[in-house]
Design an enzyme around this catalytic site. Structure first.
Site, PDB file in Angstrom:
ATOM      1  N   ASP A  71    -139.501 -44.878  81.926  1.00  0.00           N
ATOM      2  CA  ASP A  71    -138.237 -44.146  82.031  1.00  0.00           C
ATOM      3  C   ASP A  71    -138.362 -42.818  82.763  1.00  0.00           C
ATOM      4  OD1 ASP A  71    -136.673 -46.035  80.801  1.00  0.00           O
ATOM      5  OD2 ASP A  71    -136.787 -45.130  78.811  1.00  0.00           O
ATOM      6  N   ARG A  96    -141.105 -41.971  75.179  1.00  0.00           N
ATOM      7  CA  ARG A  96    -140.865 -41.056  76.296  1.00  0.00           C
ATOM      8  C   ARG A  96    -141.563 -39.702  76.118  1.00  0.00           C
ATOM      9  NH1 ARG A  96    -134.911 -40.863  78.648  1.00  0.00           N
ATOM     10  NH2 ARG A  96    -136.197 -40.075  80.377  1.00  0.00           N
ATOM     11  N   HIS A 175    -125.847 -39.458  75.775  1.00  0.00           N
ATOM     12  CA  HIS A 175    -126.232 -38.166  76.353  1.00  0.00           C
ATOM     13  C   HIS A 175    -124.975 -37.487  76.889  1.00  0.00           C
ATOM     14  CE1 HIS A 175    -130.774 -38.910  77.448  1.00  0.00           C
ATOM     15  NE2 HIS A 175    -130.655 -38.200  76.336  1.00  0.00           N
ATOM     16  N   CYS A 269    -128.888 -38.936  85.850  1.00  0.00           N
ATOM     17  CA  CYS A 269    -130.132 -39.157  85.105  1.00  0.00           C
ATOM     18  C   CYS A 269    -131.361 -39.065  85.998  1.00  0.00           C
ATOM     19  CB  CYS A 269    -130.108 -40.519  84.422  1.00  0.00           C
ATOM     20  SG  CYS A 269    -128.991 -40.622  83.016  1.00  0.00           S
TER      21      CYS A 269
END
Length: 276
Positions: A71, A96, A175, A269
């Site tokens: 990610d 992550r 988010h 992102c």
């Protein structure tokens, strides 16, 4: 405001190529481990986004991808910078966690950044947005799914800017950057239903002239955008959102990021803004 007043401001960004991008686990509603990612296509789309930003006159720094961190392409989540100070990330999910270390290494070696490591869980620009010309410079901060609300107070102490806490209530928009975006230094666009009723009232009070998105815009990741104050970079699915920003006097620029959407992210992102 007339169209002539929508002026771009040169920006600096940080991106990380999807060299190790896969969907190996599911930590948001958009991730489907049963559908294979086309790695070559993902890299091609990422390169197109990077080239678009450079062609618009911006500087793009590249963070080297690290094996085992699929990610990491979502570089906006790795930190949040305001006026040369960097508030580091601390990820909610262990998969992550090491991304935060890679971002810290970048800031430690790239210029004269003041880096502050966080005590509280936060996912960088995933849940923080900065508007330098709104109310003297304010930070909008999301919580409800990833970022600990205690991180908002911590960010305010680190950055010395007022932080407005906004509660996210729809898991599809986990988010802040999936539900709200800065269009320039003082204007925003957002999807009201992604927020609690009280947070909607706060946003309506702060931004009475906001561009309001609908659920179709949000589900197309149309709010996960990057804007330089004039050019608004959106994914190709966000047709309705493109029309809305054009009607508001901005110039939409569509980029295909269909592969990155498989991991639950889009334009924003993949792009961290650097604010030295």
């Amino acid at each position: 405001m007339s169209h002539l007043e929508r002026l771009p401001r040169k920006r600096a960004y940080l991106m990380c190529p999807p060299e190790h991008f896969t969907v190996e686990y599911a930590i948001n509603p958009w991730m489907d481990t049963t559908v294979a990612v086309d790695a070559g296509q993902a890299l091609k789309q990422w390169e197109s986004l990077r080239a678009t930003l450079i062609d618009l006159g911006h500087v793009v720094h590249v963070l080297d991808a690290r094996p085992g961190l699929p990610d990491m392409v979502y570089s906006a989540n790795g930190a949040f910078s305001v006026d040369g100070t960097v508030y580091g990330a601390r990820f909610r999910y262990p998969q992550r966690a090491d991304e935060a270390l890679a971002h810290r290494a970048f800031y430690d070696t790239a210029g004269s950044w003041r880096f502050v490591a966080p005590e509280h869980v936060n996912e960088g620009e995933g849940d923080f947005a900065y508007l330098p010309a709104a109310y003297g410079g304010i930070v909008l901060a999301g919580y409800g799914f990833r970022t600990d609300p205690a991180a908002h107070a911590e960010a305010q102490e680190v950055l010395g800017r007022p932080v407005i806490s906004l509660r996210l209530i729809d898991p599809a928009f986990y988010h802040l950057d999936t539900a709200l975006a800065a269009l320039d230094d003082r204007h925003v666009t957002y999807y009201p239903e992604a927020f609690s009723p009280a947070s909607r009232r706060v946003l309506a009070q702060l931004f009475p002239d906001a561009v309001l998105a609908d659920r179709a815009d949000a589900e197309a990741f149309g709010l996960n955008l990057v804007s330089d104050g004039r050019h608004v970079i959106l994914n190709t699915d966000a047709i309705g959102m493109g029309r809305k920003v054009r009607d508001a006097g901005y110039q939409p620029v569509h980029v295909d990021l269909s592969e990155l959407k498989r991991g639950g992210g889009s334009v924003k992102c993949a792009v961290a803004e650097l604010r030295p």
